[in-house]
Write an enzyme that holds these catalytic residues in place. Structure first.
Site, short mmCIF file in Angstrom:
data_model
loop_
_atom_site.label_atom_id
_atom_site.label_comp_id
_atom_site.label_asym_id
_atom_site.label_seq_id
_atom_site.Cartn_x
_atom_site.Cartn_y
_atom_site.Cartn_z
N ASP A 1 63.50 -35.81 24.86
CA ASP A 1 63.44 -34.54 25.24
C ASP A 1 64.12 -34.68 26.46
O ASP A 1 63.28 -34.94 27.53
CB ASP A 1 62.40 -33.71 24.68
N TYR B 1 64.51 -25.94 30.08
CA TYR B 1 63.09 -26.05 30.13
C TYR B 1 62.56 -27.39 29.80
O TYR B 1 62.82 -28.11 28.79
CB TYR B 1 62.50 -24.89 28.76
N ASP C 1 62.11 -32.85 14.43
CA ASP C 1 61.68 -32.34 15.65
C ASP C 1 60.28 -31.60 15.35
O ASP C 1 60.17 -31.06 14.28
CB ASP C 1 62.72 -31.31 16.48
N LYS C 2 59.45 -31.70 16.28
CA LYS C 2 58.17 -30.76 16.26
C LYS C 2 57.21 -31.63 15.42
O LYS C 2 56.55 -30.85 14.53
CB LYS C 2 58.21 -29.24 16.04
N TYR D 1 48.28 -34.91 27.26
CA TYR D 1 49.27 -34.10 26.48
C TYR D 1 50.48 -34.04 27.47
O TYR D 1 50.84 -33.45 28.32
CB TYR D 1 48.78 -32.51 26.48
N LYS E 1 55.07 -33.45 21.75
CA LYS E 1 54.89 -34.32 20.55
C LYS E 1 55.88 -35.23 20.61
O LYS E 1 56.97 -35.29 21.31
CB LYS E 1 55.18 -33.33 19.25
N SER F 1 72.95 -50.83 -3.44
CA SER F 1 73.06 -52.13 -3.82
C SER F 1 71.97 -53.00 -3.40
O SER F 1 71.94 -53.83 -2.56
CB SER F 1 74.05 -52.56 -2.87
N ASP G 1 57.01 -22.20 16.80
CA ASP G 1 57.73 -23.76 17.04
C ASP G 1 57.58 -24.57 15.94
O ASP G 1 57.54 -25.69 16.19
CB ASP G 1 56.97 -24.11 18.40
C1 F6R Z 1 55.37 -28.76 20.42
C2 F6R Z 1 56.05 -27.99 21.52
C3 F6R Z 1 55.87 -26.50 21.85
C4 F6R Z 1 54.96 -26.44 23.26
C5 F6R Z 1 54.62 -25.05 23.48
C6 F6R Z 1 54.01 -24.55 24.66
O1 F6R Z 1 55.90 -30.07 20.48
O2 F6R Z 1 56.59 -28.71 22.53
O3 F6R Z 1 55.19 -26.09 20.61
O4 F6R Z 1 53.85 -27.30 23.12
O5 F6R Z 1 56.15 -24.18 23.34
O6 F6R Z 1 54.96 -25.31 25.65
P1 F6R Z 1 54.62 -25.19 27.22
O7 F6R Z 1 52.96 -25.94 27.43
O8 F6R Z 1 55.93 -25.98 27.80
O9 F6R Z 1 54.60 -23.48 27.51
MG MG Z 2 60.54 -29.88 24.79
MG MG Z 3 61.27 -32.32 20.39
#
Ligand code: F6R
Ligand code: MG
Ligand code: MG
Length: 367
Positions: free
Chosen positions: A13, A92, A133-134, A230, A233, A244, A288
């Protein structure tokens, strides 16, 4: 003996467009330009790049074998260039997956997800590349078990003499940094003992018992465990060789007809159903989530990738998607309660302990 072709899928990412949902075409152009250069310099045979959610995917073929410093350096440099561009664009979380900018020969432990394997290309070499993703690497556990060890999913395990001796699973303990190899079908209960806990154990690779040929490989990097805090993810990838003497494309895709609950979604802290989608729908939105998985089929030609087939772009997976939305409606009703929220042990790797710290002194001993 014929030379081995290596397929390397490395992802990170490098910055999200509107939060963590998707990437940007401008970043993709930076990646493409660099990959094209590497192809012209004959470092790569071929490449394909795309976004799945907010993850930039670099799929590369070459003759340098796995863990090659030049290939890892190429991916690292591309990510750094893309992060620079992402910062200019004020995308972001630019660079959230790169834990260190000190590259010393290998990307392992630096943050990006890595799946690589090398093999002699068969007369025809169909390859299925999964990108999610996620969610997290353990999300592949149940799916790999179904593909390579469950005859209710894969009749080839019974019918095809090459599949019939079964497959060996290399399982990684992502917390203790250990690995074990276990054989299916004879040790399938032992395989399940571990991979049933996907937060800690993940299948790294699968090999064919008949001849030790590599069949599948995944990324098992867990960013939070590496960083001890943290970071996000660890949206995983996986590659599976098909047909085959390997499972058929249909046997490889079949497990995705059920939207299994996987860890991820909002703040990487929830059990949410995994939705198989085409590339055009690979943008988690609601909560998300639902976590998305894309399957791209490639027909290798002397290492050339050609144009992929977008395998979940198919009405046969409409029911899985509809069911996935139903499960989302239901599980979301639990709000902040388990079993929607991950168990406390997993929440240690989120931002929740910071909040808990504030309340630490408010707790009183029971009489
Ligand atoms: C999950 C993910 C999102 C963020 C959430 C909060 O892997 O990336 O769910 O955890 O959007 O993000 P922040 O802390 O960056 O505002
Ligand atoms: Mg991200
Ligand atoms: Mg991602």
């Amino acid at each position: 003996m014929k030379e081995k072709i290596t397929v390397s899928l490395i992802k990170a990412d490098v910055g999200g467009f509107i939060g963590h949902g998707r990437g940007s075409e401008e970043i993709l152009n930076v990646a493409r330009e660099e990959l094209e250069k590497a192809k012209n310099e004959n470092l790569l045979i071929d490449y394909f790049t795309c976004y799945v959610g907010d993850d930039l995917q670099l799929l590369m073929t070459h003759r340098k074998f796995i863990d090659n410093p030049e290939i890892h350096k190429l991916a690292f440099n591309i990510f750094m260039k893309c992060i620079q561009k992402a910062k200019e664009l004020k995308l972001y979380g630019a660079g959230q997956d790169i834990l260190s900018t000190a590259f010393s020969g290998n990307l392992k432990g630096l943050g990006p997800g890595i799946a690589e394997f090398a093999f002699v290309e068969r007369e025809s070499e169909p390859l299925v590349v999964f990108m999610a993703d996620k969610t997290e690497p353990g999300a592949w556990n149940l799916i790999l078990y179904k593909i390579f060890a469950d005859p209710f999913n894969t009749p080839g395990l019974i019918i095809d003499p090459k599949l019939n001796p079964g497959f060996t699973f290399e399982i990684h303990d992502m917390k203790e940094h250990k690995k074990i190899k276990l054989k299916a079908p004879e040790e399938s209960y032992h395989i399940l003992l571990y991979i049933g806990a996907p937060g800690r154990y993940a299948v790294k690779s699968v090999t064919r018992n008949l001849d030790d040929e590599i069949a599948a490989v995944t990324s098992t990097e867990r960013l939070n465990l590496m960083a001890g805090r943290y970071v996000g993810k660890d949206d995983p990838v996986m590659m599976v060789r098909a047909q085959s003497g390997f499972p058929a494309v249909g046997e490889i895709l079949e497990p995705f007809a059920t939207p299994w609950l996987v860890a991820g979604g909002m703040r990487g802290s929830h059990w949410v159903p995994l939705m198989p989608v085409s590339l055009k729908d690979a943008h988690p939105t609601r909560f998300d989530a639902p976590p998305r998985v894309v399957a791209l089929g490639f027909q290798l030609k002397n290492g050339e990738l050609g144009k992929p087939a977008d395998l979940f772009d198919d009405p046969a997976f409409d029911r899985a998607r509809a069911y996935c939305n139903e499960i989302m409606d239901f599980i979301r009703k639990h709000g902040p309660f388990e079993p929607h929220r991950l168990p406390l042990e997993e929440m240690e790797y989120t931002t929740m302990p910071e909040v808990e710290k504030k309340l630490k002194d408010r707790w009183e001993r029971l009489e």
